[in-house]
Design a protein around this motif. Structure first.
Motif, PDB file in Angstrom:
ATOM      1  N   ILE A  84      -6.119  -4.055  -5.000  1.00 44.85           N
ATOM      2  CA  ILE A  84      -5.030  -3.679  -4.176  1.00 44.85           C
ATOM      3  C   ILE A  84      -5.754  -1.855  -3.436  1.00 44.85           C
ATOM      4  O   ILE A  84      -5.426  -0.916  -4.320  1.00 44.85           O
ATOM      5  CB  ILE A  84      -3.819  -3.467  -3.902  1.00 44.85           C
ATOM      6  N   PHE A  85      -6.574  -2.099  -1.907  1.00 45.87           N
ATOM      7  CA  PHE A  85      -7.067  -0.716  -2.003  1.00 45.87           C
ATOM      8  C   PHE A  85      -6.323  -0.322  -0.283  1.00 45.87           C
ATOM      9  O   PHE A  85      -5.319  -1.110   0.441  1.00 45.87           O
ATOM     10  CB  PHE A  85      -8.311  -0.884  -0.783  1.00 45.87           C
ATOM     11  N   HIS A  86      -5.921   1.310  -0.354  1.00 40.81           N
ATOM     12  CA  HIS A  86      -5.685   1.470   0.883  1.00 40.81           C
ATOM     13  C   HIS A  86      -7.006   2.175   1.541  1.00 40.81           C
ATOM     14  O   HIS A  86      -7.294   3.494   1.269  1.00 40.81           O
ATOM     15  CB  HIS A  86      -4.748   2.775   0.670  1.00 40.81           C
ATOM     16  N   LEU A  87      -6.471   2.842   2.877  1.00 42.20           N
ATOM     17  CA  LEU A  87      -7.462   2.806   4.434  1.00 42.20           C
ATOM     18  C   LEU A  87      -6.512   3.664   4.860  1.00 42.20           C
ATOM     19  O   LEU A  87      -6.378   3.271   5.331  1.00 42.20           O
ATOM     20  CB  LEU A  87      -8.340   1.785   4.642  1.00 42.20           C
ATOM     21  N   GLN A  88      -7.114   4.823   4.550  1.00 42.31           N
ATOM     22  CA  GLN A  88      -6.142   5.984   6.077  1.00 42.31           C
ATOM     23  C   GLN A  88      -7.181   6.959   6.525  1.00 42.31           C
ATOM     24  O   GLN A  88      -8.235   7.038   5.933  1.00 42.31           O
ATOM     25  CB  GLN A  88      -5.127   6.567   4.648  1.00 42.31           C
ATOM     26  N   GLY A  89      -6.254   8.222   6.715  1.00 41.51           N
ATOM     27  CA  GLY A  89      -7.450   8.829   7.797  1.00 41.51           C
ATOM     28  C   GLY A  89      -6.969   8.987   8.426  1.00 41.51           C
ATOM     29  O   GLY A  89      -6.594   8.933   9.683  1.00 41.51           O
TER      30      GLY A  89
END
Length: 144
Positions: A84-89
């Motif tokens: 599980i990855f988070h893509l943010q920013g």
């Protein structure tokens, strides 16, 4: 056919583009041309881009996402058959908050699936879930 160089963070840093132009192509023009198949084709376009990169480690993967303007990718949880990855920013938040078009992250998912295969040797399928409230995209990579 002309031989092209593999994509790396060193050579893509010389490309000049604006996020707005890219988003118009991605969310307006491509769906107009591709119709209902647009999400599937974007996924495979992401896989194709990954095949042309030099990303062979998780660090390369994270750096490539940043250089492409896709956001900050981070592995949050790893299980036996799933990551599980988070893509943010800032860029992800801006994409999620705009009101012009419906956004998706199929291109990024395809790229991630193919790069994970290069890194681990296992085949993955990636799906995204948008959390507008938290301004993140949760990408689940499932081992096939």
């Amino acid at each position: 056919m002309k031989e092209t160089a593999k994509l790396s963070t060193e050579n893509i840093s010389s490309l000049v583009a604006t996020g707005a132009g890219f988003d118009l192509l991605r969310y307006y023009t491509l769906p107009d041309f591709l119709g209902k198949d647009s999400p599937y084709l974007l996924y495979f376009m992401g896989k194709n881009i990954a095949r042309e990169t030099t990303a062979t480690t998780f660090e390369d993967l994270y750096e490539f996402f940043q250089y492409m303007g896709w956001g900050a990718l981070q592995l949050i949880k790893e299980k036996r058959k799933e990551m599980i990855f988070h893509l943010q920013g800032h860029i992800v938040e801006k994409r999620l908050n705009q009101k012009i078009y419906k956004v998706d992250f199929r291109l990024e998912c395809g790229f991630l699936a193919e790069t994970l295969q290069s890194i681990t040797g296992d085949t993955y399928e990636c799906i995204e879930e948008i959390s507008s409230k938290e301004h993140i995209v949760v990408i689940t990579a499932t081992k096939e």
